[in-house]
Design a protein around this motif. Structure first.
Motif, mmCIF file in Angstrom:
data_model
loop_
_atom_site.group_PDB
_atom_site.id
_atom_site.type_symbol
_atom_site.label_atom_id
_atom_site.label_comp_id
_atom_site.label_asym_id
_atom_site.label_seq_id
_atom_site.Cartn_x
_atom_site.Cartn_y
_atom_site.Cartn_z
ATOM 1 N N SER A 1 -6.598 7.385 -2.170
ATOM 2 C CA SER A 1 -7.031 8.906 -1.433
ATOM 3 C C SER A 1 -5.726 9.182 -0.687
ATOM 4 O O SER A 1 -5.594 10.296 -0.478
ATOM 5 C CB SER A 1 -7.950 8.022 -0.334
ATOM 6 O OG SER A 1 -8.746 8.535 0.788
ATOM 7 N N ASP A 2 -5.073 8.236 -0.249
ATOM 8 C CA ASP A 2 -4.012 8.834 0.270
ATOM 9 C C ASP A 2 -2.939 9.465 -0.319
ATOM 10 O O ASP A 2 -2.203 10.480 0.090
ATOM 11 C CB ASP A 2 -3.229 8.015 1.317
ATOM 12 C CG ASP A 2 -3.869 6.654 2.467
ATOM 13 O OD1 ASP A 2 -4.383 7.750 2.678
ATOM 14 O OD2 ASP A 2 -3.524 5.868 2.740
ATOM 15 N N LYS B 1 -4.194 13.012 -1.233
ATOM 16 C CA LYS B 1 -3.989 13.255 -0.030
ATOM 17 C C LYS B 1 -2.732 14.485 -0.193
ATOM 18 O O LYS B 1 -2.518 15.179 0.107
ATOM 19 C CB LYS B 1 -4.475 12.970 1.093
ATOM 20 C CG LYS B 1 -6.284 12.752 1.370
ATOM 21 C CD LYS B 1 -6.206 11.825 3.078
ATOM 22 C CE LYS B 1 -7.758 12.126 3.333
ATOM 23 N NZ LYS B 1 -7.793 11.212 4.397
ATOM 24 N N GLN B 2 -1.583 13.666 -0.591
ATOM 25 C CA GLN B 2 0.089 13.460 0.094
ATOM 26 C C GLN B 2 0.332 14.544 -1.013
ATOM 27 O O GLN B 2 0.462 15.676 -0.975
ATOM 28 C CB GLN B 2 0.745 12.029 -0.274
ATOM 29 C CG GLN B 2 2.150 13.031 0.392
ATOM 30 C CD GLN B 2 2.414 13.330 1.030
ATOM 31 O OE1 GLN B 2 1.478 12.472 2.329
ATOM 32 N NE2 GLN B 2 2.957 13.569 2.001
ATOM 33 N N ARG C 1 -1.549 17.701 -0.723
ATOM 34 C CA ARG C 1 -0.514 18.900 0.654
ATOM 35 C C ARG C 1 0.797 19.369 0.238
ATOM 36 O O ARG C 1 1.832 19.631 0.351
ATOM 37 C CB ARG C 1 -0.005 17.520 2.470
ATOM 38 C CG ARG C 1 -1.200 17.528 2.797
ATOM 39 C CD ARG C 1 -0.681 16.677 4.234
ATOM 40 N NE ARG C 1 -1.876 17.015 4.830
ATOM 41 C CZ ARG C 1 -2.506 14.956 5.049
ATOM 42 N NH1 ARG C 1 -1.525 14.470 4.203
ATOM 43 N NH2 ARG C 1 -3.172 14.750 6.011
ATOM 44 N N GLU D 1 -5.585 19.352 8.014
ATOM 45 C CA GLU D 1 -6.146 18.497 8.060
ATOM 46 C C GLU D 1 -7.841 18.199 7.304
ATOM 47 O O GLU D 1 -8.236 19.029 7.194
ATOM 48 C CB GLU D 1 -6.642 17.138 8.882
ATOM 49 C CG GLU D 1 -5.248 17.467 10.667
ATOM 50 C CD GLU D 1 -4.244 15.849 10.244
ATOM 51 O OE1 GLU D 1 -5.305 15.069 9.335
ATOM 52 O OE2 GLU D 1 -3.475 15.806 10.117
ATOM 53 N N PHE D 2 -7.215 17.706 6.250
ATOM 54 C CA PHE D 2 -9.080 16.916 5.557
ATOM 55 C C PHE D 2 -10.098 17.225 6.595
ATOM 56 O O PHE D 2 -11.060 17.221 6.165
ATOM 57 C CB PHE D 2 -8.835 16.315 4.594
ATOM 58 C CG PHE D 2 -7.645 16.071 3.367
ATOM 59 C CD1 PHE D 2 -8.184 16.922 1.694
ATOM 60 C CD2 PHE D 2 -6.274 15.355 3.492
ATOM 61 C CE1 PHE D 2 -6.748 17.433 1.493
ATOM 62 C CE2 PHE D 2 -5.326 16.079 2.393
ATOM 63 C CZ PHE D 2 -5.887 17.413 1.144
#
Length: 154
Positions: free
Chosen positions: A44-45, A48-49, A52, A63-64
């Protein structure tokens, strides 16, 4: 994550886990579950990265959590650019409701009496003694009045 689990529920889960998996396999099951949760968080991280990085520097403060509608609306309403705080602070709901209640019951409140005295006769025109007639009265048309005619309807 588990903020709403109390002590009794936690003890119940531990006892249930011991009964289902047994005391021999329970440590292995806990390790597997924690490893799986850790891998899901890492995935997940990294996702997200990647998002971005693809969005570019314009969205560096993105921000998600803002995608949640409640969070988005709360953030937009807290923003002072709209002037909502001034409107919210300038509006006294209790005072307004008291004035409406007084008008319905035929009493004259302090603020409405000040307003009617400052506005003169224009505030009380059409009513007897400053009272507002809230009762419904059937309208009786005159004999010569015809009902409205709509040429487009026929």
């Amino acid at each position: 994550m588990f903020n709403d689990i109390g002590a009794l529920e936690l003890v119940t889960l531990v006892v249930l886990a011991v009964l289902v998996f047994g005391p021999d396999k329970l440590p292995k099951v806990i390790q597997d579950v924690s490893r799986t949760i850790r891998k899901i968080r890492e995935f997940s991280d990294s996702a997200k990265q990647d998002i971005r990085q693809e969005l570019g520097p314009e969205f560096k403060d993105f921000e998600f959590e803002d995608l949640n509608p409640k969070t988005f609306i709360r953030k937009q309403l807290d923003n002072d650019e709209l002037g909502l705080k001034e409107i919210r602070n300038g509006f006294d709901l209790k005072k307004e409701m008291a004035e409406v209640t007084d008008a319905v019951h035929g009493r004259e409140s302090d603020s409405s009496s000040r307003a009617s005295s400052s506005s003169g006769a224009s505030g009380t025109s059409g009513s007897a003694g400053g009272r507002i007639d809230m009762s419904k009265k059937p309208e009786t048309p005159a004999r010569d009045d015809r009902p409205p005619f709509d040429a487009d309807a026929t």
